[in-house]
Each structure stands twice: as C-alpha cells, then as structure tokens.
Design a protein around this motif. Structure first.
Motif, PDB file in Angstrom:
ATOM      1  N   HIS A  15      34.940  37.087  39.872  1.00 45.87           N
ATOM      2  CA  HIS A  15      34.307  38.421  39.737  1.00 45.87           C
ATOM      3  C   HIS A  15      34.500  38.979  41.420  1.00 45.87           C
ATOM      4  N   GLY A  16      34.303  38.220  42.106  1.00 49.17           N
ATOM      5  CA  GLY A  16      34.506  38.675  43.676  1.00 49.17           C
ATOM      6  C   GLY A  16      35.812  39.215  43.873  1.00 49.17           C
ATOM      7  N   LEU A  17      37.068  39.115  42.799  1.00 46.45           N
ATOM      8  CA  LEU A  17      38.299  39.570  42.792  1.00 46.45           C
ATOM      9  C   LEU A  17      38.557  40.729  42.022  1.00 46.45           C
ATOM     10  N   GLY A  18      37.345  40.990  41.537  1.00 46.34           N
ATOM     11  CA  GLY A  18      37.274  42.266  40.596  1.00 46.34           C
ATOM     12  C   GLY A  18      38.013  42.192  39.163  1.00 46.34           C
ATOM     13  N   ILE A  19      38.015  40.615  38.854  1.00 39.57           N
ATOM     14  CA  ILE A  19      38.341  40.616  37.343  1.00 39.57           C
ATOM     15  C   ILE A  19      37.123  40.507  36.589  1.00 39.57           C
ATOM     16  N   GLU A  20      37.119  41.411  35.576  1.00 40.70           N
ATOM     17  CA  GLU A  20      36.021  41.898  34.850  1.00 40.70           C
ATOM     18  C   GLU A  20      36.044  41.809  33.347  1.00 40.70           C
ATOM     19  N   THR A  21      37.319  42.426  32.789  1.00 41.58           N
ATOM     20  CA  THR A  21      37.674  42.481  31.492  1.00 41.58           C
ATOM     21  C   THR A  21      38.779  41.244  30.848  1.00 41.58           C
ATOM     22  N   TYR A  22      39.022  40.448  32.021  1.00 46.55           N
ATOM     23  CA  TYR A  22      39.876  39.394  31.404  1.00 46.55           C
ATOM     24  C   TYR A  22      41.127  39.667  30.410  1.00 46.55           C
ATOM     25  N   THR A  23      41.604  40.731  30.634  1.00 44.06           N
ATOM     26  CA  THR A  23      42.989  41.296  30.032  1.00 44.06           C
ATOM     27  C   THR A  23      44.097  40.748  30.736  1.00 44.06           C
ATOM     28  N   VAL A  24      45.375  40.597  29.969  1.00 47.87           N
ATOM     29  CA  VAL A  24      46.351  40.149  30.730  1.00 47.87           C
ATOM     30  C   VAL A  24      46.888  41.135  31.713  1.00 47.87           C
TER      31      VAL A  24
END
Length: 196
Positions: free
Chosen positions: A22-31
């Motif tokens: 989350h801290g890296l900005g990964i929110e939607t988990y799309t490829v």
C-alpha cells in the motif's frame, strides 16, 4: 486498541507485506499497476530487482507510513520476494507475491461485515411489510412513494460528500458512526405510530 487477534500487533505480523505494498501505491492489484511499480524500482532496467533496489522500495514504503526502514525489514522482504533464492526478484516473483498479499483478508473485517449484513437485513425486511405499514399508519399513495424513495435519495445525495470526507478523515469513523446513525433511523421507523 483492539485485542489480539484483531489488534495492531496482529496486523503488523500477518500483513507485513500488504502494509508495504500500500505504501508503494499498489491498490487495484492489476498487472499494469504491478508492472508500473516494478519498472519504477528496476533502476538499471535489467528486468530484476536487486537488493539495493529493494532497499529503495522499502524506504519509500516506510516513508509513506511515517516510519523508517530497517535491515531486518529488507531481509524479510528479500526472503519473501526471492523464492528462487538467487539474490534477485523477477517480475513473475514480484507479481505472484503481490497477488498473494492482496488475497489476504484482515480478520478485523468480520465484525464489520456482520454489522453490515444485519443492517442490510433490517432494511431489506421493510419491503415485504410495507403494505402492513401503509394500512396501519393510514398512509396515502403519495406517502408510500415518499417513504420508498427517501432511502435511495438520501444515499444518492450523500455518497459524493461522504467519499470526500472518507478520503480526508479515514474510513473507520464513518464505518462505525454511519452504522450507528442507520441503526437509529431503523429504530425510529419501528417506533413511529403515524406518518405525521
């Protein structure tokens, strides 16, 4: 604070990787999103993440949470990322790890989910009993129409400002206080004796 297993210590231990993602900005988990983050920290563009690149990634993740990265954190992330134990992290390894972390469910969600189900059930049972309410309260057709549309209109008009305040102040107060307000409203319906 919440007691174990629903407290902060439980979250820190079981969702170690999720917090950093989350801290890296990964929110939607799309490829596409995962690939964008991977390429951002693959500084030399060789298609793998090396330890120094993982360190940079961890620094950014910790900074977003107001904490500092430690050697132990980097070691732990390298161990979890590097499943082939060759000192580097390929995109396939990174992608698999991110998806695995994104699939975890925080156990603290179950009490909230139970409250939401009970609240939804209380609202849902009103529909089949509405004819009885119309008869007992002496409602007109206009009163009935107003009653059935009031909930939808209130939700429509409040969704956008609610989203703004949630982003600004966080989800927790609105999850708890929102359910309390809804419970009071449903309770009020049960206590009413007339439309006026």
């Amino acid at each position: 604070s919440l007691p174990l297993p629903f407290g902060q210590q439980y979250w820190n231990e079981t969702h170690f990787g999720t917090r950093h993602l989350h801290g890296l900005g990964i929110e939607t988990y799309t490829v596409e999103e995962i690939n964008k983050v991977f390429r951002k920290y693959d500084l030399n563009g060789d298609g793998v993440l090396e330890r120094n690149e993982i360190e940079g990634m961890m620094e950014v993740a910790h900074k977003s949470q107001g904490t500092q990265s430690s050697r132990q954190d980097v070691d732990r992330m390298m161990a979890e990322f590097d499943t082939h134990k060759n000192g580097t992290v390929s995109f396939d390894n990174f992608h698999s790890y991110v998806i695995q972390q994104g699939s975890k469910v925080d156990n603290r969600i179950w009490p909230i989910a139970a409250c939401m189900v009970m609240t939804g059930t209380s609202v849902g049972v009103l529909t089949p009993v509405m004819p009885m309410l119309v008869k007992q309260l002496g409602m007109t057709a206009g009163d009935f129409g107003l009653t059935t549309t009031a909930f939808g209109m209130a939700k429509l008009l409040s969704n956008m400002p609610a989203a703004f305040f949630v982003e600004r102040y966080g989800r927790k107060p609105f999850l708890t206080n929102g359910l309390a307000v809804m419970a009071a409203g449903v309770g009020g319906i049960g206590l009413c004796s007339s439309m006026s």
